[in-house]
Scaffold this motif. Structure first.
Motif, PDB file in Angstrom:
ATOM      1  N   THR A   8       0.431  -1.709  -6.345  1.00 23.15           N
ATOM      2  CA  THR A   8       0.801  -0.400  -5.828  1.00 23.15           C
ATOM      3  C   THR A   8       0.646  -0.454  -4.321  1.00 23.15           C
ATOM      4  O   THR A   8       0.116  -1.415  -3.774  1.00 23.15           O
ATOM      5  CB  THR A   8      -0.099   0.714  -6.405  1.00 23.15           C
ATOM      6  OG1 THR A   8      -1.436   0.476  -5.966  1.00 23.15           O
ATOM      7  CG2 THR A   8      -0.063   0.737  -7.920  1.00 23.15           C
ATOM      8  N   ASP A   9       1.089   0.570  -3.662  1.00 21.66           N
ATOM      9  CA  ASP A   9       1.001   0.584  -2.203  1.00 21.66           C
ATOM     10  C   ASP A   9      -0.329   1.132  -1.704  1.00 21.66           C
ATOM     11  O   ASP A   9      -0.532   1.304  -0.517  1.00 21.66           O
ATOM     12  CB  ASP A   9       2.162   1.378  -1.604  1.00 21.66           C
ATOM     13  CG  ASP A   9       2.049   2.862  -1.862  1.00 21.66           C
ATOM     14  OD1 ASP A   9       1.165   3.275  -2.631  1.00 21.66           O
ATOM     15  OD2 ASP A   9       2.850   3.618  -1.293  1.00 21.66           O
ATOM     16  N   ARG A  13       2.118   5.720  -4.481  1.00 20.06           N
ATOM     17  CA  ARG A  13       3.489   6.204  -4.286  1.00 20.06           C
ATOM     18  C   ARG A  13       4.508   5.146  -4.671  1.00 20.06           C
ATOM     19  O   ARG A  13       5.704   5.404  -4.624  1.00 20.06           O
ATOM     20  CB  ARG A  13       3.691   6.631  -2.840  1.00 20.06           C
ATOM     21  CG  ARG A  13       2.908   7.870  -2.480  1.00 20.06           C
ATOM     22  CD  ARG A  13       3.280   8.339  -1.101  1.00 20.06           C
ATOM     23  NE  ARG A  13       3.371   7.256  -0.146  1.00 20.06           N
ATOM     24  CZ  ARG A  13       2.552   7.088   0.895  1.00 20.06           C
ATOM     25  NH1 ARG A  13       1.598   7.941   1.122  1.00 20.06           N
ATOM     26  NH2 ARG A  13       2.720   6.090   1.714  1.00 20.06           N
ATOM     27  N   ALA A  14       4.042   3.945  -5.031  1.00 18.72           N
ATOM     28  CA  ALA A  14       4.958   2.884  -5.431  1.00 18.72           C
ATOM     29  C   ALA A  14       4.269   1.977  -6.439  1.00 18.72           C
ATOM     30  O   ALA A  14       3.094   1.678  -6.305  1.00 18.72           O
ATOM     31  CB  ALA A  14       5.394   2.065  -4.226  1.00 18.72           C
ATOM     32  N   GLU A  16       5.155  -1.694  -8.444  1.00 12.77           N
ATOM     33  CA  GLU A  16       6.059  -2.821  -8.601  1.00 12.77           C
ATOM     34  C   GLU A  16       5.873  -3.399  -9.993  1.00 12.77           C
ATOM     35  O   GLU A  16       4.742  -3.514 -10.484  1.00 12.77           O
ATOM     36  CB  GLU A  16       5.768  -3.882  -7.546  1.00 12.77           C
ATOM     37  CG  GLU A  16       6.767  -5.018  -7.572  1.00 12.77           C
ATOM     38  CD  GLU A  16       6.524  -6.020  -6.456  1.00 12.77           C
ATOM     39  OE1 GLU A  16       5.667  -5.781  -5.597  1.00 12.77           O
ATOM     40  OE2 GLU A  16       7.203  -7.053  -6.465  1.00 12.77           O
ATOM     41  N   ALA A  31      10.806  -2.009  -8.468  1.00 14.04           N
ATOM     42  CA  ALA A  31       9.764  -1.052  -8.108  1.00 14.04           C
ATOM     43  C   ALA A  31      10.281   0.362  -8.306  1.00 14.04           C
ATOM     44  O   ALA A  31      11.475   0.628  -8.185  1.00 14.04           O
ATOM     45  CB  ALA A  31       9.339  -1.250  -6.655  1.00 14.04           C
ATOM     46  N   SER A  33       9.333   4.106  -6.726  1.00 14.10           N
ATOM     47  CA  SER A  33       8.550   4.690  -5.629  1.00 14.10           C
ATOM     48  C   SER A  33       9.012   6.109  -5.342  1.00 14.10           C
ATOM     49  O   SER A  33      10.078   6.531  -5.762  1.00 14.10           O
ATOM     50  CB  SER A  33       8.709   3.839  -4.370  1.00 14.10           C
ATOM     51  OG  SER A  33      10.063   3.813  -3.970  1.00 14.10           O
ATOM     52  N   ARG A  34       8.158   6.818  -4.620  1.00 16.70           N
ATOM     53  CA  ARG A  34       8.507   8.148  -4.140  1.00 16.70           C
ATOM     54  C   ARG A  34       7.764   8.390  -2.841  1.00 16.70           C
ATOM     55  O   ARG A  34       6.749   7.753  -2.564  1.00 16.70           O
ATOM     56  CB  ARG A  34       8.166   9.231  -5.159  1.00 16.70           C
ATOM     57  CG  ARG A  34       6.675   9.417  -5.380  1.00 16.70           C
ATOM     58  CD  ARG A  34       6.397  10.594  -6.307  1.00 16.70           C
ATOM     59  NE  ARG A  34       4.979  10.750  -6.510  1.00 16.70           N
ATOM     60  CZ  ARG A  34       4.152  11.406  -5.700  1.00 16.70           C
ATOM     61  NH1 ARG A  34       4.624  11.984  -4.606  1.00 16.70           N
ATOM     62  NH2 ARG A  34       2.865  11.502  -5.950  1.00 16.70           N
ATOM     63  N   LEU A  70       2.548   8.019 -10.847  1.00 21.12           N
ATOM     64  CA  LEU A  70       3.016   8.289  -9.484  1.00 21.12           C
ATOM     65  C   LEU A  70       2.753   9.733  -9.105  1.00 21.12           C
ATOM     66  O   LEU A  70       2.918  10.637  -9.812  1.00 21.12           O
ATOM     67  CB  LEU A  70       4.514   8.023  -9.333  1.00 21.12           C
ATOM     68  CG  LEU A  70       4.914   6.589  -9.124  1.00 21.12           C
ATOM     69  CD1 LEU A  70       6.423   6.498  -8.934  1.00 21.12           C
ATOM     70  CD2 LEU A  70       4.231   5.943  -7.955  1.00 21.12           C
TER      71      LEU A  70
END
Length: 70
Positions: A8-9, A13-14, A16, A31, A33-34, A70
């Motif tokens: 994740t980031d 928010r992401a 993979e 991925a 994401s938002r 998310l």
């Protein structure tokens, strides 16, 4: 088919995903994401161009997973 979350980031928010369909050697990466200020409806799917194709069943599973986290 094997599906794994790769990372994740850090801000959730992401996510993979790594997918390997049964009988295939190559793995696909994509991925979901938002943006931090957007709702789930604004989430985006990004497929790594070097992955070739990604099974729809893997994307369906990933969408349900991402909807929770998310």
């Amino acid at each position: 088919m094997e599906i794994a979350t790769v990372g994740t980031d850090g801000d959730d928010r992401a996510i993979e995903f790594l997918v390997r369909p049964e009988g295939f050697v190559e793995e696909g990466r994509f991925a979901i994401s938002r943006e931090h200020d957007q709702d789930w409806e604004a989430a985006c799917l990004t497929i790594d161009p070097s992955s070739g194709s990604v099974p729809l069943a893997a994307v369906e599973w990933a969408v349900e997973f991402a909807r929770e986290y998310l």
